[in-house]
Motif scaffolding. Structure first.
Motif, PDB file in Angstrom:
ATOM      1  N   SER A  35     -20.823  -3.355  -9.272  1.00  0.00           N
ATOM      2  CA  SER A  35     -20.436  -2.869  -7.951  1.00  0.00           C
ATOM      3  C   SER A  35     -19.229  -1.956  -8.129  1.00  0.00           C
ATOM      4  O   SER A  35     -18.587  -1.952  -9.181  1.00  0.00           O
ATOM      5  N   LYS A  36     -18.924  -1.196  -7.085  1.00  0.00           N
ATOM      6  CA  LYS A  36     -17.762  -0.309  -7.140  1.00  0.00           C
ATOM      7  C   LYS A  36     -16.729  -0.754  -6.109  1.00  0.00           C
ATOM      8  O   LYS A  36     -17.069  -1.109  -4.980  1.00  0.00           O
ATOM      9  N   LEU A  37     -15.467  -0.707  -6.531  1.00  0.00           N
ATOM     10  CA  LEU A  37     -14.390  -1.277  -5.727  1.00  0.00           C
ATOM     11  C   LEU A  37     -13.303  -0.240  -5.478  1.00  0.00           C
ATOM     12  O   LEU A  37     -12.822   0.410  -6.402  1.00  0.00           O
ATOM     13  N   THR A  38     -12.922  -0.105  -4.195  1.00  0.00           N
ATOM     14  CA  THR A  38     -11.804   0.741  -3.795  1.00  0.00           C
ATOM     15  C   THR A  38     -10.738  -0.147  -3.165  1.00  0.00           C
ATOM     16  O   THR A  38     -11.050  -1.002  -2.340  1.00  0.00           O
ATOM     17  N   ILE A  39      -9.475   0.050  -3.584  1.00  0.00           N
ATOM     18  CA  ILE A  39      -8.359  -0.740  -3.075  1.00  0.00           C
ATOM     19  C   ILE A  39      -7.342   0.197  -2.431  1.00  0.00           C
ATOM     20  O   ILE A  39      -6.914   1.184  -3.044  1.00  0.00           O
ATOM     21  N   LYS A  40      -6.916  -0.118  -1.175  1.00  0.00           N
ATOM     22  CA  LYS A  40      -5.918   0.680  -0.476  1.00  0.00           C
ATOM     23  C   LYS A  40      -4.782  -0.226  -0.015  1.00  0.00           C
ATOM     24  O   LYS A  40      -5.023  -1.341   0.457  1.00  0.00           O
ATOM     25  N   LEU A  41      -3.551   0.257  -0.145  1.00  0.00           N
ATOM     26  CA  LEU A  41      -2.368  -0.489   0.271  1.00  0.00           C
ATOM     27  C   LEU A  41      -1.848   0.066   1.584  1.00  0.00           C
ATOM     28  O   LEU A  41      -1.622   1.277   1.712  1.00  0.00           O
ATOM     29  N   VAL A  42      -1.665  -0.823   2.583  1.00  0.00           N
ATOM     30  CA  VAL A  42      -1.095  -0.425   3.866  1.00  0.00           C
ATOM     31  C   VAL A  42       0.028  -1.392   4.210  1.00  0.00           C
ATOM     32  O   VAL A  42       0.266  -2.370   3.500  1.00  0.00           O
ATOM     33  N   ASP A  43       0.708  -1.115   5.331  1.00  0.00           N
ATOM     34  CA  ASP A  43       1.909  -1.879   5.680  1.00  0.00           C
ATOM     35  C   ASP A  43       1.769  -2.568   7.024  1.00  0.00           C
ATOM     36  O   ASP A  43       1.317  -1.974   7.993  1.00  0.00           O
ATOM     37  N   ASN A  44       2.164  -3.854   7.049  1.00  0.00           N
ATOM     38  CA  ASN A  44       2.411  -4.573   8.296  1.00  0.00           C
ATOM     39  C   ASN A  44       3.933  -4.592   8.437  1.00  0.00           C
ATOM     40  O   ASN A  44       4.603  -5.279   7.678  1.00  0.00           O
ATOM     41  N   PRO A  45       4.526  -3.843   9.370  1.00  0.00           N
ATOM     42  CA  PRO A  45       5.923  -3.404   9.263  1.00  0.00           C
ATOM     43  C   PRO A  45       6.963  -4.486   9.474  1.00  0.00           C
ATOM     44  O   PRO A  45       6.696  -5.583   9.947  1.00  0.00           O
ATOM     45  N   GLY A  46       8.196  -4.115   9.117  1.00  0.00           N
ATOM     46  CA  GLY A  46       9.355  -4.978   9.331  1.00  0.00           C
ATOM     47  C   GLY A  46      10.507  -4.157   9.881  1.00  0.00           C
ATOM     48  O   GLY A  46      10.481  -2.919   9.874  1.00  0.00           O
ATOM     49  N   ASP A  47      11.542  -4.833  10.328  1.00  0.00           N
ATOM     50  CA  ASP A  47      12.667  -4.173  10.994  1.00  0.00           C
ATOM     51  C   ASP A  47      13.757  -3.814   9.983  1.00  0.00           C
ATOM     52  O   ASP A  47      14.842  -4.389   9.979  1.00  0.00           O
ATOM     53  N   TYR A  48      13.452  -2.855   9.118  1.00  0.00           N
ATOM     54  CA  TYR A  48      14.391  -2.383   8.102  1.00  0.00           C
ATOM     55  C   TYR A  48      14.347  -0.863   8.078  1.00  0.00           C
ATOM     56  O   TYR A  48      13.427  -0.239   8.623  1.00  0.00           O
ATOM     57  N   ASP A  49      15.340  -0.259   7.409  1.00  0.00           N
ATOM     58  CA  ASP A  49      15.319   1.203   7.270  1.00  0.00           C
ATOM     59  C   ASP A  49      14.217   1.635   6.312  1.00  0.00           C
ATOM     60  O   ASP A  49      13.426   2.532   6.621  1.00  0.00           O
ATOM     61  N   HIS A  50      14.206   1.016   5.132  1.00  0.00           N
ATOM     62  CA  HIS A  50      13.204   1.316   4.109  1.00  0.00           C
ATOM     63  C   HIS A  50      12.958   0.058   3.282  1.00  0.00           C
ATOM     64  O   HIS A  50      13.878  -0.751   3.077  1.00  0.00           O
ATOM     65  N   VAL A  51      11.737  -0.087   2.792  1.00  0.00           N
ATOM     66  CA  VAL A  51      11.408  -1.138   1.826  1.00  0.00           C
ATOM     67  C   VAL A  51      10.602  -0.478   0.710  1.00  0.00           C
ATOM     68  O   VAL A  51       9.455  -0.081   0.919  1.00  0.00           O
ATOM     69  N   TYR A  52      11.252  -0.326  -0.455  1.00  0.00           N
ATOM     70  CA  TYR A  52      10.614   0.364  -1.576  1.00  0.00           C
ATOM     71  C   TYR A  52      10.052  -0.666  -2.567  1.00  0.00           C
ATOM     72  O   TYR A  52      10.777  -1.559  -3.012  1.00  0.00           O
ATOM     73  N   VAL A  53       8.771  -0.525  -2.896  1.00  0.00           N
ATOM     74  CA  VAL A  53       8.153  -1.404  -3.890  1.00  0.00           C
ATOM     75  C   VAL A  53       7.600  -0.561  -5.028  1.00  0.00           C
ATOM     76  O   VAL A  53       7.113   0.554  -4.830  1.00  0.00           O
ATOM     77  N   ASP A  54       7.697  -1.122  -6.222  1.00  0.00           N
ATOM     78  CA  ASP A  54       7.301  -0.446  -7.459  1.00  0.00           C
ATOM     79  C   ASP A  54       5.918  -0.951  -7.871  1.00  0.00           C
ATOM     80  O   ASP A  54       5.785  -2.020  -8.467  1.00  0.00           O
TER      81      ASP A  54
END
Length: 269
Positions: A35-54
């Protein structure tokens, strides 16, 4: 044994072997092929200026329901790097895997692997986000979805920022304990729309069982809520309290699997 009896014996033997063979094929056919798999990352937000993930990699465990560190398959993630989760709104997402071929069968778990360069900005100040040692090899997300051979599947990883940020008592440390919801596009639908005026930051939410699924409008006032089970929802529109605009609720919005319900433009009052 006469000739007729011998012929009957051969027929029964052949039929039994054929039936056994068909039964084996039926029970194992789903684990054959790919099978073929596609993965997408989205955000369920929070009350901050920025949240950076590596983001370093995304991995899967297929046809293996064990909870150890063996059997993981790297999807050789594309678009790795540092992302501000709070920018993944209004339909924006990070494509981590694009039609990557994996064995068919049961997709048991997905693992999002993060690096060390994770930070958070609160009221203009930047703080490091530390990761508990138990999660440094990547967060395991239970999925247990069936993947049929020769089909393409898309999964959304919805990163819940509010629940993922933990302030460790009086130590001053801010800990990243990722809470991520994995949903299959094939079994869910979406709600999209736009807000006027577009320059008012607005949170859009629906309640799914005991969970609140939400997002923010982007700079153009657009939004999309992804990965919603089919059903009827009340959509809560919550503009920034400092804007002077009122909260509103759109009742009885219907979500259909595999479709995006597009709302009429919402004008804040």
């Amino acid at each position: 044994m006469n000739l007729n009896t011998f012929k009957t014996f051969l027929f029964i033997a052949f039929f039994s072997l054929t039936a056994l063979s068909c039964s084996d094929d039926d029970s194992s056919s789903i684990t054959q092929g790919s099978s073929k798999l596609t993965i997408k990352l989205v955000d369920n937000p929070g009350d901050y200026d920025h949240v950076y993930v590596d983001v370093v990699d995304v991995m899967v465990k297929v046809n293996d329901d064990t909870d150890d560190d063996n059997g993981w398959l790297s999807l050789e993630a594309i678009n790795t790097g540092v992302y501000d989760l709070l920018e993944l709104t209004g339909g924006l997402n990070v494509l981590l895997a694009d039609n990557y071929e994996i064995p068919s069968g049961t997709l048991n778990q997905i693992r999002l692997v993060l690096g060390d360069n994770n930070t958070i900005v609160i009221d203009g100040d930047t703080f490091p986000l530390t990761t508990p040692s138990a999660q440094q090899s990547g967060l395991k997300i239970q999925v247990n979805e069936t993947l049929e051979p020769n089909f393409e599947y898309t999964f959304w990883l919805d990163f819940d920022v509010c629940q993922s940020i933990v302030e460790a008592g009086n130590s001053g440390n801010i800990i990243l304990k990722p809470v991520i919801r994995a949903v299959a596009e094939v079994s869910t639908g979406n709600i999209s729309g736009s807000i006027l005026p577009s320059n008012v930051q607005t949170q859009i939410s629906v309640i799914v069982g005991t969970d609140v699924i939400s997002t923010y409008t982007d700079e153009n006032g657009n939004f999309i809520l992804v990965g919603l089970p089919s059903g009827t929802y009340d959509v809560i529109v919550n503009p920034n309290p400092e804007s002077g605009f009122e909260e509103a609720t759109l009742e009885d919005v219907v979500v259909v699997v595999g479709q995006t319900t597009v709302l009429e433009t919402i004008e804040l009052q």
